[in-house]
Design an enzyme around this catalytic site. Structure first.
Site, PDB file in Angstrom:
ATOM      1  N   SER A  77     -51.104 -62.285 -23.367  1.00 10.02           N
ATOM      2  CA  SER A  77     -51.512 -62.610 -24.743  1.00 10.02           C
ATOM      3  C   SER A  77     -50.874 -63.911 -25.222  1.00 10.02           C
ATOM      4  O   SER A  77     -51.567 -64.768 -25.799  1.00 10.02           O
ATOM      5  CB  SER A  77     -51.191 -61.454 -25.693  1.00 10.02           C
ATOM      6  N   HIS A  92     -52.008 -54.573 -19.975  1.00  6.22           N
ATOM      7  CA  HIS A  92     -51.135 -55.222 -20.981  1.00  6.22           C
ATOM      8  C   HIS A  92     -51.014 -54.262 -22.168  1.00  6.22           C
ATOM      9  O   HIS A  92     -50.602 -53.121 -21.985  1.00  6.22           O
ATOM     10  CB  HIS A  92     -51.754 -56.584 -21.310  1.00  6.22           C
ATOM     11  N   ARG A 102     -36.775 -51.834 -25.322  1.00  4.73           N
ATOM     12  CA  ARG A 102     -37.662 -51.404 -26.411  1.00  4.73           C
ATOM     13  C   ARG A 102     -37.975 -49.915 -26.255  1.00  4.73           C
ATOM     14  O   ARG A 102     -38.053 -49.163 -27.219  1.00  4.73           O
ATOM     15  CB  ARG A 102     -38.957 -52.238 -26.406  1.00  4.73           C
ATOM     16  N   ASP A 152     -44.516 -49.412 -23.645  1.00  6.13           N
ATOM     17  CA  ASP A 152     -45.673 -48.578 -23.968  1.00  6.13           C
ATOM     18  C   ASP A 152     -45.485 -47.110 -23.600  1.00  6.13           C
ATOM     19  O   ASP A 152     -46.275 -46.263 -24.002  1.00  6.13           O
ATOM     20  CB  ASP A 152     -46.919 -49.130 -23.258  1.00  6.13           C
TER      21      ASP A 152
HETATM   22  N1  HAX Z   1     -48.176 -47.240 -11.234  1.00 13.89           N
HETATM   23  C1  HAX Z   1     -48.736 -47.427 -10.017  1.00 13.89           C
HETATM   24  N2  HAX Z   1     -48.670 -48.567  -9.330  1.00 13.89           N
HETATM   25  C2  HAX Z   1     -47.960 -49.563  -9.885  1.00 13.89           C
HETATM   26  C3  HAX Z   1     -47.310 -49.439 -11.121  1.00 13.89           C
HETATM   27  C4  HAX Z   1     -47.447 -48.222 -11.804  1.00 13.89           C
HETATM   28  N3  HAX Z   1     -46.925 -48.024 -13.008  1.00 13.89           N
HETATM   29  N4  HAX Z   1     -46.684 -50.597 -11.405  1.00 13.89           N
HETATM   30  C5  HAX Z   1     -46.940 -51.432 -10.368  1.00 13.89           C
HETATM   31  N5  HAX Z   1     -47.730 -50.816  -9.458  1.00 13.89           N
HETATM   32  C6  HAX Z   1     -48.322 -51.391  -8.265  1.00 13.89           C
HETATM   33  C7  HAX Z   1     -49.207 -52.549  -8.678  1.00 13.89           C
HETATM   34  O1  HAX Z   1     -50.493 -52.091  -9.097  1.00 13.89           O
HETATM   35  C8  HAX Z   1     -49.236 -53.381  -7.401  1.00 13.89           C
HETATM   36  O2  HAX Z   1     -50.187 -52.800  -6.529  1.00 13.89           O
HETATM   37  P1  HAX Z   1     -51.137 -53.732  -5.607  1.00 13.89           P
HETATM   38  O3  HAX Z   1     -50.210 -54.643  -4.834  1.00 13.89           O
HETATM   39  O4  HAX Z   1     -51.835 -52.726  -4.760  1.00 13.89           O
HETATM   40  O5  HAX Z   1     -52.038 -54.466  -6.529  1.00 13.89           O
HETATM   41  C9  HAX Z   1     -47.839 -53.150  -6.825  1.00 13.89           C
HETATM   42  O6  HAX Z   1     -47.331 -51.974  -7.472  1.00 13.89           O
HETATM   43  C10 HAX Z   1     -46.905 -54.298  -7.083  1.00 13.89           C
HETATM   44  O7  HAX Z   1     -46.919 -54.572  -8.466  1.00 13.89           O
HETATM   45  P2  HAX Z   1     -45.611 -55.126  -9.191  1.00 13.89           P
HETATM   46  O8  HAX Z   1     -45.214 -56.389  -8.530  1.00 13.89           O
HETATM   47  O9  HAX Z   1     -44.590 -54.041  -9.288  1.00 13.89           O
HETATM   48  O10 HAX Z   1     -46.121 -55.348 -10.656  1.00 13.89           O
HETATM   49  P3  HAX Z   1     -47.102 -56.474 -11.226  1.00 13.89           P
HETATM   50  O11 HAX Z   1     -46.258 -57.567 -11.768  1.00 13.89           O
HETATM   51  O12 HAX Z   1     -48.175 -56.827 -10.289  1.00 13.89           O
HETATM   52  O13 HAX Z   1     -47.794 -55.684 -12.426  1.00 13.89           O
HETATM   53  C11 HAX Z   1     -47.891 -54.286 -14.325  1.00 13.89           C
HETATM   54  C12 HAX Z   1     -47.080 -55.354 -13.584  1.00 13.89           C
HETATM   55  C13 HAX Z   1     -47.269 -54.071 -15.687  1.00 13.89           C
HETATM   56  C14 HAX Z   1     -49.333 -54.789 -14.533  1.00 13.89           C
HETATM   57  C15 HAX Z   1     -47.854 -52.972 -13.497  1.00 13.89           C
HETATM   58  O14 HAX Z   1     -46.544 -52.500 -13.372  1.00 13.89           O
HETATM   59  C16 HAX Z   1     -48.733 -51.875 -14.095  1.00 13.89           C
HETATM   60  O15 HAX Z   1     -49.949 -51.880 -13.868  1.00 13.89           O
HETATM   61  N6  HAX Z   1     -48.125 -50.920 -14.883  1.00 13.89           N
HETATM   62  C17 HAX Z   1     -48.869 -49.879 -15.529  1.00 13.89           C
HETATM   63  C18 HAX Z   1     -49.596 -50.419 -16.750  1.00 13.89           C
HETATM   64  C19 HAX Z   1     -48.635 -50.786 -17.850  1.00 13.89           C
HETATM   65  O16 HAX Z   1     -47.747 -50.030 -18.206  1.00 13.89           O
HETATM   66  N7  HAX Z   1     -48.824 -51.977 -18.437  1.00 13.89           N
HETATM   67  C20 HAX Z   1     -48.018 -52.431 -19.562  1.00 13.89           C
HETATM   68  C21 HAX Z   1     -46.961 -53.439 -19.166  1.00 13.89           C
HETATM   69  C22 HAX Z   1     -46.147 -53.907 -20.349  1.00 13.89           C
HETATM   70  C23 HAX Z   1     -47.017 -54.686 -21.254  1.00 13.89           C
HETATM   71  O17 HAX Z   1     -47.506 -55.759 -20.985  1.00 13.89           O
HETATM   72  N8  HAX Z   1     -47.264 -54.142 -22.419  1.00 13.89           N
HETATM   73  O18 HAX Z   1     -48.122 -54.739 -23.237  1.00 13.89           O
END
Ligand code: HAX
Length: 434
Positions: free
Chosen positions: A233, A263, A318, A373
């Site tokens: 964002s 996000h 947080r 979150d």
């Molecule tokens: N559950 C399952 N798998 C997960 C995971 C979770 N909570 N968190 C990471 N992974 C997976 C990723 O999908 C990725 O898989 P692929 O290589 O197969 O694509 C792998 O682990 C490596 O990811 P990473 O390096 O640990 O994390 P990224 O930087 O790629 O992604 C995310 C960060 C926040 C997008 C990720 O942890 C996620 O999808 N979390 C769940 C959704 C979430 O809570 N989002 C909110 C984040 C905070 C935010 O921005 N709030 O607004």
């Protein structure tokens, strides 16, 4: 001139000098390198932009103007906004002046309600919020000044004017989205003399006999205010703003990014996951049931919402702050208890699953701890805000403070239009490989 404007007007020349000196001293030095994996991987870890409002340290979380978030949790959102912009916590006089300023600007134009009322009733609340912000673009003072002609040095003034207008109206607009979208009655007007967070709580129209829902809103709006510059964002807002699109266009663009499930939408997803879990096991689940449910989610190819982070490598402070609020105000609430139990079980499940992934030749999960979150939804649910597709709107009201602050500072510093260089896969093979 308002106190905030006066303070900024005094500080901006020093900010400009600092940037000038930094560029003169280090302009030709490298601060990051980019691997091919980073270029394909969302530029993770590439240092390629500047943001002075806050930083996110992997092992500490959000630090606003040099101060860790949990040290600032007593501050009200008005104070946080002032801090983001100026680097100072306002004194009582400056805080009161900002509140009076909001009082003067808070009325929502009638056409916003007409547009929101005309939207299909199944529109997502985030779509309604973003539409409302865009439709107010006609109010932009920046665009008016730009069309008339102004110097670059003046850019920040109409940008701040737009920012104050938007922030003053946003709680009313967001609360109106809630009331219209969920048939709660007509929008409730802003109450002069009431602070930004309590006004928002009041305009939602939920009962709050003890005032603790207003306390939660102040804390929630404080905690979600900013998260440095490279998240989806903030970066979207920065990029759109860098084309000198005004603040209404830029903030709306940023919030469109916040509406993604990876996000800001994760908070809606998160409570959905918690309620599904409770539904399956008829209340607060036992450890084994919870573990099985988490594995089932992961093996079906879904993420566990609220866990993991692109930058953080520890429990998000947080989340810690919100959990403390829950322990104080609703320790016996089953939804809250489930959230707390998930924190005991899910990090271990994610670690185990991550090891399985690595054995299968996949990426590890870099962070198995909760992000912001994971906990916020349960607290809102307790106070009767049960429509969880609405939760990202609350996040948006808060995050707009960060986006407005970053944008005003970018205007003050004359930040350049964003234009990184992309390369083709063929280019990588020929040039990096070669
Ligand atoms: N559950 C399952 N798998 C997960 C995971 C979770 N909570 N968190 C990471 N992974 C997976 C990723 O999908 C990725 O898989 P692929 O290589 O197969 O694509 C792998 O682990 C490596 O990811 P990473 O390096 O640990 O994390 P990224 O930087 O790629 O992604 C995310 C960060 C926040 C997008 C990720 O942890 C996620 O999808 N979390 C769940 C959704 C979430 O809570 N989002 C909110 C984040 C905070 C935010 O921005 N709030 O607004």
């Amino acid at each position: 001139m308002s106190i905030l404007k006066e303070v900024l007007a005094k500080k901006i020349p020093a900010y400009r000098e600092e940037v000038k000196k930094t560029l003169a001293d280090y302009g030709s030095k490298a601060m990051s390198e980019v691997t091919v994996a980073q270029a394909y991987g969302g530029m993770r870890g590439v240092k390629g932009m500047i943001c002075d409002t806050s930083v996110v340290e992997p092992d500490k979380g959000l630090i606003i103007r040099g101060r860790p978030l949990l040290e600032l949790k007593h501050l009200w959102p008005e104070e946080i906004f002032y801090l983001l912009l100026t680097g100072e916590v306002p004194d009582a006089k400056a805080k009161a002046a900002l509140q009076v300023d909001y009082d003067k600007r808070a009325a929502v134009p009638e056409y916003v309600w007409d547009v929101l009322e005309a939207m299909p009733r199944d529109s997502h609340p985030m779509c309604m919020l973003d539409t409302a912000i865009l439709v107010m673009e006609r109010e932009s003072v920046f665009r008016q000044w730009y069309d008339k002609g102004m110097t670059k040095e003046e850019y920040w003034l109409p940008a701040l004017e737009d920012g104050l207008q938007l922030l003053a109206k946003l709680p009313g607009v967001a609360a109106g989205v809630y009331r219209i979208r969920y048939n709660k009655g007509t929008p409730i007007a802003w109450t002069p003399g009431l602070d930004w967070g309590a006004n928002f709580a009041n305009m939602l129209g939920l009962p709050d006999p003890t005032g603790s829902f207003a306390d939660l809103m102040r804390l929630y709006l404080n905690f979600h205010c900013d998260h440095e510059g490279g998240n989806v964002s903030a970066f979207s807002c920065h990029t759109v703003g860098s084309a000198l699109s005004d603040l209404y266009y830029s903030v709306s663009a940023g919030l469109n990014g916040l509406a993604g499930p990876l996000h800001g939408l994760a908070n809606q997803e998160c409570l959905g996951w918690i309620l599904e879990l409770m539904d399956r096991f008829g209340g607060v689940p036992g450890d084994k049931d919870l573990r099985d449910f988490a594995f089932e989610t992961l093996r079906s190819g879904k993420v566990i919402p609220g866990y993991g982070h692109a930058v953080l490598r520890v429990t998000d402070p947080r989340y810690t702050g919100l959990l403390e609020f829950g322990k104080e105000h609703m320790p016996n609430d089953p939804v809250f208890q489930t959230v707390a139990k998930v924190y005991d079980v899910v990090p271990k499940v994610l670690k185990e699953y991550s090891e399985e992934r690595v054995k299968a030749g996949k990426n590890p999960i870099a962070n198995c701890w909760p992000n912001v979150d994971a906990g916020s939804g349960a607290l809102l649910y307790y106070y009767g805000l049960t429509e969880f597709p609405y939760y990202t709107v609350l996040f948006s009201v808060s995050r707009s403070m960060g986006m407005v602050s970053q944008l005003v500072l970018n205007r003050a510093l004359g930040t350049a239009i964003t234009r990184p260089k992309s390369v083709s896969t063929e280019w990588v093979s020929k040039n990096v490989g070669g």
